[in-house]
Design a protein around this motif. Structure first.
Motif, PDB file in Angstrom:
ATOM      1  N   TYR A 123      42.042  -4.360 -15.201  1.00  0.00           N
ATOM      2  CA  TYR A 123      40.656  -4.747 -15.467  1.00  0.00           C
ATOM      3  C   TYR A 123      40.051  -3.889 -16.580  1.00  0.00           C
ATOM      4  CZ  TYR A 123      40.993  -7.221 -10.974  1.00  0.00           C
ATOM      5  OH  TYR A 123      41.362  -8.041  -9.942  1.00  0.00           O
ATOM      6  N   HIS A 127      38.667  -5.319 -20.179  1.00  0.00           N
ATOM      7  CA  HIS A 127      37.312  -5.016 -20.647  1.00  0.00           C
ATOM      8  C   HIS A 127      37.376  -4.378 -22.035  1.00  0.00           C
ATOM      9  CE1 HIS A 127      33.132  -3.016 -19.748  1.00  0.00           C
ATOM     10  NE2 HIS A 127      33.057  -3.947 -20.705  1.00  0.00           N
ATOM     11  N   TYR A 133      32.582  -8.097 -20.003  1.00  0.00           N
ATOM     12  CA  TYR A 133      32.987  -8.223 -18.603  1.00  0.00           C
ATOM     13  C   TYR A 133      32.017  -9.198 -17.953  1.00  0.00           C
ATOM     14  CZ  TYR A 133      35.595  -6.278 -14.594  1.00  0.00           C
ATOM     15  OH  TYR A 133      36.446  -6.088 -13.534  1.00  0.00           O
ATOM     16  N   SER A 138      33.215  -9.911 -12.385  1.00  0.00           N
ATOM     17  CA  SER A 138      33.038  -8.557 -11.835  1.00  0.00           C
ATOM     18  C   SER A 138      32.758  -8.608 -10.334  1.00  0.00           C
ATOM     19  CB  SER A 138      31.946  -7.800 -12.585  1.00  0.00           C
ATOM     20  OG  SER A 138      30.708  -8.457 -12.476  1.00  0.00           O
ATOM     21  N   HIS A 141      36.126  -9.169  -8.708  1.00  0.00           N
ATOM     22  CA  HIS A 141      36.920  -7.936  -8.758  1.00  0.00           C
ATOM     23  C   HIS A 141      36.404  -6.908  -7.751  1.00  0.00           C
ATOM     24  CE1 HIS A 141      38.416  -8.866 -13.117  1.00  0.00           C
ATOM     25  NE2 HIS A 141      38.844  -9.733 -12.216  1.00  0.00           N
TER      26      HIS A 141
END
Length: 176
Positions: A123, A127, A133, A138, A141
């Motif tokens: 991740y 980014h 992002y 997000s 995640h």
């Protein structure tokens, strides 16, 4: 020497051999029953604390990330604005991974922390590469990390169970 005495001479060593084998087996059984065999490591309160602290930092990071993205709307969320946080948290996850890897018989916890680290690195790289992002991603995640940290805590908690609760061979149902 009579034939009866010859048979007794042949039988005596055979009987002694069987007696030695039987005594050896009994000795090994007694020795094995005294040995404490462990298939998982002991519960480690420090590991549980480290998992909790690291998860809190990951969740706080994602909350800040989501809020920043919501404030910026359609504008990109530059990596540079969060680079320090990405690095600090990755270091904590790496330390957690080293801690779990250093404990013997700890394969479940080791696999979970390696998975957390791998997601974090992926991740962060995405980014950095896209310099953005998405808020929707997000949240997904953050929720994934929550599931992984819960799994890590549950794996540690399972190690604190009493031996009778972990080993079906020790189940005492006679008193029921």
């Amino acid at each position: 020497m009579s034939s009866l005495q010859t048979i007794d001479c042949i039988r005596a060593p055979t009987i002694f051999r069987w007696l030695r084998v039987a005594l050896s087996i009994i000795f090994l059984i007694m020795l094995a029953s005294c040995a404490s065999v462990r298939f998982v490591p002991e519960y480690d309160a420090e590991s549980a604390k480290a998992i909790t602290e690291t998860s809190a930092e990951v969740f706080a990071f994602y909350d800040r990330l989501i809020e920043a993205k919501l404030k910026q709307g359609n504008e990109n969320l530059p990596y540079a604005a969060t680079a320090d946080d990405w690095g600090k948290i990755e270091t904590k996850i790496r330390v957690l991974t080293v801690r779990e890897d250093s404990r013997p018989l700890n394969s479940e916890s080791q696999q979970i922390t390696r998975t957390i680290l791998e997601f974090w690195v992926n991740y962060r790289a995405k980014h950095r590469d896209t310099n953005d992002y998405a808020a929707k991603i997000s949240r997904i995640h953050r929720d994934r990390f929550q599931k992984l940290f819960i799994a890590a805590l549950l794996a540690e908690k399972a190690k604190s169970l009493a031996e009778v609760d972990k080993n079906p061979k020790l189940d005492d149902r006679e008193g029921l």
